[in-house]
Design a protein around this motif. Structure first.
Motif, PDB file in Angstrom:
ATOM      1  N   TYR A 168       0.849  -1.187   0.000  1.00  0.00           N
ATOM      2  CA  TYR A 168       0.000   0.000   0.000  1.00  0.00           C
ATOM      3  C   TYR A 168       0.889   1.242   0.000  1.00  0.00           C
ATOM      4  O   TYR A 168       1.953   1.251   0.618  1.00  0.00           O
ATOM      5  CB  TYR A 168      -0.892   0.034   1.246  1.00  0.00           C
ATOM      6  N   VAL A 169       0.423   2.295  -0.675  1.00  0.00           N
ATOM      7  CA  VAL A 169       1.163   3.549  -0.653  1.00  0.00           C
ATOM      8  C   VAL A 169       0.188   4.721  -0.652  1.00  0.00           C
ATOM      9  O   VAL A 169      -0.816   4.708  -1.367  1.00  0.00           O
ATOM     10  CB  VAL A 169       2.150   3.670  -1.837  1.00  0.00           C
ATOM     11  N   SER A 170       0.475   5.715   0.177  1.00  0.00           N
ATOM     12  CA  SER A 170      -0.261   6.972   0.177  1.00  0.00           C
ATOM     13  C   SER A 170       0.577   8.003  -0.569  1.00  0.00           C
ATOM     14  O   SER A 170       1.727   8.252  -0.202  1.00  0.00           O
ATOM     15  CB  SER A 170      -0.529   7.436   1.606  1.00  0.00           C
ATOM     16  N   LEU A 171       0.013   8.606  -1.588  1.00  0.00           N
ATOM     17  CA  LEU A 171       0.748   9.596  -2.373  1.00  0.00           C
ATOM     18  C   LEU A 171       0.889  10.919  -1.635  1.00  0.00           C
ATOM     19  O   LEU A 171       1.694  11.751  -2.020  1.00  0.00           O
ATOM     20  CB  LEU A 171       0.034   9.830  -3.710  1.00  0.00           C
ATOM     21  N   CYS A 172       0.074  11.105  -0.570  1.00  0.00           N
ATOM     22  CA  CYS A 172       0.029  12.387   0.138  1.00  0.00           C
ATOM     23  C   CYS A 172      -0.224  13.508  -0.867  1.00  0.00           C
ATOM     24  O   CYS A 172       0.420  14.563  -0.858  1.00  0.00           O
ATOM     25  CB  CYS A 172       1.303  12.625   0.938  1.00  0.00           C
ATOM     26  N   GLY A 173      -1.171  13.259  -1.740  1.00  0.00           N
ATOM     27  CA  GLY A 173      -1.525  14.149  -2.834  1.00  0.00           C
ATOM     28  C   GLY A 173      -1.956  13.302  -4.011  1.00  0.00           C
ATOM     29  O   GLY A 173      -2.524  12.217  -3.839  1.00  0.00           O
ATOM     30  N   VAL A 174      -1.639  13.739  -5.228  1.00  0.00           N
ATOM     31  CA  VAL A 174      -1.962  12.940  -6.412  1.00  0.00           C
ATOM     32  C   VAL A 174      -0.764  12.812  -7.354  1.00  0.00           C
ATOM     33  O   VAL A 174      -0.912  12.425  -8.511  1.00  0.00           O
ATOM     34  CB  VAL A 174      -3.172  13.546  -7.172  1.00  0.00           C
ATOM     35  N   GLY A 175       0.445  13.140  -6.863  1.00  0.00           N
ATOM     36  CA  GLY A 175       1.647  12.960  -7.669  1.00  0.00           C
ATOM     37  C   GLY A 175       2.002  11.491  -7.806  1.00  0.00           C
ATOM     38  O   GLY A 175       1.559  10.646  -7.023  1.00  0.00           O
ATOM     39  N   ASP A 176       2.824  11.166  -8.795  1.00  0.00           N
ATOM     40  CA  ASP A 176       3.106   9.760  -9.092  1.00  0.00           C
ATOM     41  C   ASP A 176       4.418   9.239  -8.505  1.00  0.00           C
ATOM     42  O   ASP A 176       4.728   8.050  -8.622  1.00  0.00           O
ATOM     43  CB  ASP A 176       3.132   9.543 -10.607  1.00  0.00           C
ATOM     44  N   GLN A 177       5.213  10.107  -7.852  1.00  0.00           N
ATOM     45  CA  GLN A 177       6.579   9.712  -7.494  1.00  0.00           C
ATOM     46  C   GLN A 177       6.635   8.490  -6.585  1.00  0.00           C
ATOM     47  O   GLN A 177       7.438   7.579  -6.811  1.00  0.00           O
ATOM     48  CB  GLN A 177       7.316  10.876  -6.813  1.00  0.00           C
ATOM     49  N   ALA A 178       5.802   8.465  -5.548  1.00  0.00           N
ATOM     50  CA  ALA A 178       5.871   7.367  -4.583  1.00  0.00           C
ATOM     51  C   ALA A 178       5.444   6.043  -5.208  1.00  0.00           C
ATOM     52  O   ALA A 178       6.050   4.996  -4.961  1.00  0.00           O
ATOM     53  CB  ALA A 178       5.000   7.687  -3.365  1.00  0.00           C
ATOM     54  N   MET A 179       4.399   6.075  -6.020  1.00  0.00           N
ATOM     55  CA  MET A 179       3.940   4.861  -6.697  1.00  0.00           C
ATOM     56  C   MET A 179       5.012   4.315  -7.636  1.00  0.00           C
ATOM     57  O   MET A 179       5.324   3.114  -7.617  1.00  0.00           O
ATOM     58  CB  MET A 179       2.666   5.154  -7.485  1.00  0.00           C
ATOM     59  N   LEU A 180       5.592   5.189  -8.459  1.00  0.00           N
ATOM     60  CA  LEU A 180       6.602   4.750  -9.415  1.00  0.00           C
ATOM     61  C   LEU A 180       7.863   4.247  -8.711  1.00  0.00           C
ATOM     62  O   LEU A 180       8.496   3.287  -9.157  1.00  0.00           O
ATOM     63  CB  LEU A 180       6.948   5.894 -10.371  1.00  0.00           C
TER      64      LEU A 180
END
Length: 314
Positions: free
Chosen positions: A232-244
């Motif tokens: 699971y990951v929370s982006l703490c917004g809607v940017g893609d950096q954490a997911m990628l």
């Protein structure tokens, strides 16, 4: 063909330098504090500061004229005229000259001696499972901070969601106000690395992606069966950096569920992320909450369960 309107360089400069917070408030727009920025209540993917704006879902931004053209769907002459108040005496405040601030090194906020307030907020107010909160607290990924005001007269308590890098070093922290009255504070700590936001790594190939830590913990509470196996990951917004970053670091992750908010900003961001994932060969799906977000669904489920229990008792 549009009508040509001549503006002097000074007029164009003044229009592009209008403070967008002042401008939007006078237009009747509701703004929400988001760290040092202001976020539009009508489109939470857009933040403004001074004469600058940024659309986090589209990953684009600019200055005042472009903002008015995009947000109010008007031509260049119309945007400049609106920002100049039609030169009819309506003068919008110019943005203050942006100062180059030295980048602050990242540091976790000081911890409080206990988590009593954070537990009360997350478990009693947000209805997140106590065992879920305890799990992340024991992993040192969640704690309660205690920060003093500049004059030392006040204390501020927040729930802090910690993000670690691949070596287990804290690189990110998201603060969420735990007071139930008024508009609660939420924002990332200065100096955060957006790649390493709040997350959990499991052993399955499935990654669930959320906008906020509270939504992530709410979803886990709603779907507790073997949840630790998944990531699971929370982006703490809607940017893609954490997911990628997670997909790059952990090749076992191949299937992605996009669980962003059920609103315009969440839908727009999900479409963008889905396209990015497809281009990189990942399978993705969109999981949508019934309410605006997963915490709304969790609270609704708790209320329905409580109502059913009361009916049986009667």
């Amino acid at each position: 063909m549009g009508v040509y309107v001549h503006f002097t360089d000074d007029q164009k400069y003044r229009a592009n330098n209008v403070d967008l917070v002042d401008f939007l408030q006078r237009q009747g727009e509701k703004l929400i504090s988001s760290g040092r920025d202001k976020r539009l209540a009508s489109d939470r993917s857009i933040t403004v500061r001074g004469n600058e704006w940024y659309d986090h879902s589209a990953e684009s931004g600019g200055y005042a004229i472009d903002f008015v053209r995009k947000f109010y769907e008007c031509s260049y002459p119309e945007a400049v005229t609106l920002l100049l108040g039609g030169e009819q005496g309506e003068i919008y405040r110019p943005a203050q000259e942006k100062k180059q601030e030295p980048k602050k090194p990242f540091a976790l906020p000081p911890a409080h001696t206990d988590m009593r307030r954070a537990y009360a907020y997350l478990v009693k107010t947000r209805h997140i499972g106590r065992e879920v909160v305890s799990f992340f607290a024991k992993k040192k990924l969640l704690y309660e901070s205690c920060e003093k005001s500049k004059d030392g007269m006040k204390e501020y308590h927040n729930a802090v969601f910690v993000g670690l890098d691949e070596n287990g070093v804290a690189r990110h922290a998201h603060k969420r106000g735990i007071y139930t009255l008024g508009q609660a504070f939420k924002g990332n700590v200065d100096g955060c690395d957006p790649r390493h936001s709040f997350h959990w790594l499991g052993e399955s190939e499935h990654l669930y992606v959320f906008e906020a830590p509270v939504d992530m913990l709410s979803f886990i509470t709603l779907h507790p069966q073997d949840w630790q196996r998944h990531s699971y990951v929370s982006l703490c917004g809607v940017g893609d950096q954490a997911m990628l970053w997670m997909l790059e670091q952990y090749p076992q992750l191949r299937q992605v569920s996009l669980c962003l908010d059920n609103d315009e900003a969440g839908h727009k961001a999900s479409e963008r992320l889905k396209q990015q994932l497809a281009e990189q060969g990942y399978t993705s799906e969109r999981l949508t909450s019934q309410g605006k977000d997963w915490n709304d669904d969790l609270i609704e489920a708790i209320q329905q369960k409580s109502s059913g229990f009361e009916m049986r008792m009667a």
